[in-house]
Design a protein around this motif. Structure first.
Motif, short mmCIF file in Angstrom:
data_model
loop_
_atom_site.label_atom_id
_atom_site.label_comp_id
_atom_site.label_asym_id
_atom_site.label_seq_id
_atom_site.Cartn_x
_atom_site.Cartn_y
_atom_site.Cartn_z
N VAL A 32 17.72 15.01 1.46
CA VAL A 32 18.80 16.05 0.88
C VAL A 32 18.45 17.32 1.45
N ASP A 33 17.49 17.68 1.93
CA ASP A 33 17.23 18.90 2.46
C ASP A 33 16.37 19.19 3.51
N ARG A 92 17.07 14.81 -9.74
CA ARG A 92 17.10 16.12 -9.29
C ARG A 92 17.69 16.23 -7.78
N GLU A 93 16.99 15.31 -6.98
CA GLU A 93 17.60 15.38 -5.59
C GLU A 93 19.06 14.93 -5.62
N ARG A 140 21.38 15.60 -7.38
CA ARG A 140 22.17 16.95 -8.06
C ARG A 140 22.23 17.61 -6.91
N ALA A 141 21.14 17.75 -6.14
CA ALA A 141 21.19 18.78 -4.92
C ALA A 141 22.12 18.24 -3.96
N LYS A 142 22.28 17.04 -3.63
CA LYS A 142 22.80 16.47 -2.79
C LYS A 142 24.26 16.50 -3.03
N ALA A 162 25.59 18.56 -4.82
CA ALA A 162 26.18 20.07 -4.62
C ALA A 162 26.85 20.31 -3.24
N ARG A 163 26.30 19.56 -2.42
CA ARG A 163 26.74 19.60 -1.07
C ARG A 163 27.72 18.65 -0.63
N PRO A 187 27.07 20.01 -10.39
CA PRO A 187 26.67 21.19 -9.73
C PRO A 187 27.76 21.64 -8.81
N GLY A 204 24.96 27.47 2.01
CA GLY A 204 23.96 26.92 0.66
C GLY A 204 24.33 27.67 -0.39
#
Length: 179
Positions: free
Chosen positions: A15-16, A115-116, A118-120, A122-123, A168, A175
């Motif tokens: 993810v990041d 949670r990961e 969710r971050a992914k 967002a992108r 998200p 970012g």
């Protein structure tokens, strides 16, 4: 923690691109914050070493004992099952059969994974497509059936709810949101 750092040293999170070891450390922190035993927290730190490195369950047992090794084995996928859906269903059944400690490690792992995700998302909103999210939902169902009063299961339910209800924001190339 030192051994996990060495074993996962060259790995990065998808993810990041952060060091992968942050994931098992988050899992261990979730377990520690809920006052699980040192053995369960240790299994949280080590839960991915069998799946993602050359480490075997026997290696874990030699270093950390039978209980930690049994927990790590319970939350490790069977690589011989090639089909994703079948492999994840077998893993859920394996965790369910292994008891509360394994369910706790598994629930903490899924909280961190959602949670990961969710971050992914967002992108890349298309990250919600495919069988991964369905596996997380099936994991919640299994954990609800197999445990009583496990706060990490409530936390997993919240994380899945938040992903559905509070999607998200789309991030720009830096970012940050467009706002």
């Amino acid at each position: 923690m030192e051994w996990a750092l060495v074993m996962h040293a060259d790995q990065r999170r998808e993810v990041d691109q952060a060091p992968f070891v942050l994931h098992p450390l988050e899992v261990a922190s979730l377990l520690n914050g809920r006052d699980f035993s040192d053995e369960v927290v240790t299994a949280g730190v080590l839960h991915d070493v069998v799946e993602n490195t050359s480490v075997t369950v026997d290696d874990v047992e030699r270093r950390f004992g039978v209980r930690v090794a049994a927990l790590v084995a319970a939350v490790s996928e069977n690589p011989a099952i090639e089909d994703y859906v079948a492999r994840k269903a077998a893993l859920r059944a394996q965790v369910a059969a292994a008891g509360t400690g394994a369910c706790a490690v598994y629930a903490a792992d899924k909280v961190a994974k959602v949670r990961e995700l969710r971050a992914k998302v967002a992108r890349d909103p298309s990250a919600l497509q495919g069988p991964k999210l369905e596996h997380y939902r099936a994991s919640l169902t299994m954990l609800r059936a197999e445990t009583t009063g496990l706060a990490l299961v409530d936390q997993l339910e919240f994380e899945l709810w938040a992903l559905d209800v509070l999607p998200p924001s789309q991030l720009d190339n830096d970012g940050f949101t467009d706002r």
